[in-house]
Design a protein around this motif. Sequence first.
Motif, short mmCIF file in Angstrom:
data_model
loop_
_atom_site.label_atom_id
_atom_site.label_comp_id
_atom_site.label_asym_id
_atom_site.label_seq_id
_atom_site.Cartn_x
_atom_site.Cartn_y
_atom_site.Cartn_z
N ALA A 10 0.80 -1.22 0.00
CA ALA A 10 0.00 0.00 0.00
C ALA A 10 0.83 1.27 0.00
O ALA A 10 0.28 2.36 -0.08
CB ALA A 10 -0.94 0.00 1.21
N GLY A 11 2.17 1.13 0.08
CA GLY A 11 3.01 2.32 0.12
C GLY A 11 3.18 2.95 -1.25
O GLY A 11 2.88 2.35 -2.28
N ARG A 12 3.70 4.15 -1.27
CA ARG A 12 3.94 4.87 -2.53
C ARG A 12 5.38 4.80 -2.99
O ARG A 12 5.67 5.01 -4.15
CB ARG A 12 3.54 6.35 -2.37
CG ARG A 12 2.06 6.57 -2.07
CD ARG A 12 1.17 6.22 -3.27
NE ARG A 12 0.89 4.77 -3.37
CZ ARG A 12 0.27 4.21 -4.40
NH1 ARG A 12 -0.11 4.94 -5.42
NH2 ARG A 12 0.04 2.92 -4.41
N ARG A 67 -7.56 -9.25 -2.57
CA ARG A 67 -7.25 -7.82 -2.56
C ARG A 67 -7.88 -7.17 -1.33
O ARG A 67 -9.06 -7.38 -1.05
CB ARG A 67 -7.80 -7.13 -3.80
CG ARG A 67 -7.19 -7.62 -5.12
CD ARG A 67 -8.02 -7.11 -6.29
NE ARG A 67 -7.50 -7.57 -7.57
CZ ARG A 67 -6.73 -6.86 -8.37
NH1 ARG A 67 -6.41 -5.61 -8.03
NH2 ARG A 67 -6.30 -7.36 -9.51
N VAL A 68 -7.08 -6.38 -0.63
CA VAL A 68 -7.55 -5.65 0.55
C VAL A 68 -7.02 -4.23 0.45
O VAL A 68 -5.87 -4.01 0.06
CB VAL A 68 -7.06 -6.33 1.85
CG1 VAL A 68 -7.40 -5.49 3.06
CG2 VAL A 68 -7.65 -7.72 1.99
N THR A 69 -7.84 -3.26 0.81
CA THR A 69 -7.40 -1.86 0.82
C THR A 69 -6.68 -1.57 2.12
O THR A 69 -7.17 -1.89 3.21
CB THR A 69 -8.60 -0.92 0.66
OG1 THR A 69 -9.26 -1.22 -0.58
CG2 THR A 69 -8.14 0.53 0.64
N GLY A 70 -5.50 -0.96 2.01
CA GLY A 70 -4.69 -0.69 3.18
C GLY A 70 -5.04 0.60 3.88
O GLY A 70 -5.96 1.33 3.49
N GLY A 71 -4.27 0.89 4.94
CA GLY A 71 -4.48 2.08 5.74
C GLY A 71 -3.41 3.13 5.49
O GLY A 71 -2.58 3.00 4.58
N VAL A 78 -1.26 -3.80 7.60
CA VAL A 78 -1.12 -5.19 8.04
C VAL A 78 -2.37 -5.63 8.79
O VAL A 78 -2.89 -6.73 8.58
CB VAL A 78 0.13 -5.36 8.91
CG1 VAL A 78 0.15 -6.75 9.55
CG2 VAL A 78 1.39 -5.15 8.09
N ARG A 79 -2.88 -4.76 9.65
CA ARG A 79 -4.09 -5.14 10.39
C ARG A 79 -5.25 -5.37 9.42
O ARG A 79 -6.04 -6.29 9.62
CB ARG A 79 -4.46 -4.08 11.42
CG ARG A 79 -5.73 -4.46 12.16
CD ARG A 79 -6.04 -3.60 13.35
NE ARG A 79 -7.36 -3.92 13.87
CZ ARG A 79 -7.92 -3.33 14.90
NH1 ARG A 79 -7.28 -2.37 15.55
NH2 ARG A 79 -9.12 -3.68 15.30
#
Length: 386
Positions: A10-12, A67-71, A78-79
């Motif tokens: 999820a990082g840039r 697929r999961v959207t991150g924070g 991770v959570r």
Amino acid sequence: MRTAAIIVAAGRGTRAGGGLPKQWRPLAGRRVADWTLAAFAAAGIGRIVVVLHPDDRAIPLPGGVIRVTGGATRDASVRAGLEALAAEAPDVVLIHDIARPCVTPALIARVLFALETAEAAAPGLPVSDALWQGRDARVAGTQDRAGLYRAQTPQGFRFGKILVAHRAHPGGAADDVEVARTAGLDVAIVAGDEANIKITTPGDFARAETFLRGQPAMQLPDIRLGNGYDVHRFKAGDHVVLCGVQVPHDRALEGHSDADVGMHAITDAIYGALAEGDIGRHFPPSDPQWKGAASEIFLAHAGDLARGRGFAIGNVDCTLVCERPKIGPHAAAMQAEIARILKIDAARVSVKATTSERLGFTGREEGIAALATAALIGQQGETHAG
């Protein structure tokens, strides 16, 4: 153990340059992310969660990944991945940074092997360079490097424990080991890999490509194939044990152990891939302690031996040859039992049956034969000799 992996993507990655987030940039003919995901698939991890930035939710990914959207932070991402797995919780989970594309199936196998006895495990490399403390671009002191390690991923955990730890953590952790230790978990250190670099700056792409192209530190995967064959005759009885499952029948199979012809063939296939002979070498029939023993003991030993040598079990395929009993109604249960014993995903186990068209001893229903093939995936350069 039922195993899953969470790949944090999820990082840039702005420090890596190039316009695109580093995980989607090309590297040695593929995207960075593709190398990472391929390593986990090759290691036999059946459930893979990829935690994505909201802007990347439609990006192409291999089939089967979740697929999961991150924070907004790494630990929040991770959570999110952990919560996505909670409804059908695995026994253990591996958490890995997408920007470590040089991870190998052998390293993944080492972490999983450690989790058989530890509640958490992570790869690390001992610090060998001298360490300085600095202030105003001047050396202000030195730091003892004894007992210091460079942390890597994948970091592995008992799923329930790391989920509870993340739910209780206030945030801001450097990695998941920090979250685990804050919750009081004991983390085992396994040998890391110098090639398992994290792409952070533009120059890291060239280093990673050198590793991936095999010049010189990263070698091609070490793939071993083994075959197994076994036969047991019928005797009086009311059931047979095949691939760990009791199947009603008007006769039983005769043997020194429980005569599980399918499990014996799979076990010998794994031993064969390791050049370790057969069951008789490790569990001699002349030894009375193995009389009537459950074949699970033999198969578990073969699986442990493979993992201890740094190999992941890629897949096993077993064919049972008999007129009766019918295998089809029990094949799924057999796959699940073999997967449980070998600690791999059931999707990597095949159990099927055929007849010999009434020819030979199986056609005359004098006994059952089994053939099996096993594929082991390791890394050249590892110490595989026993």
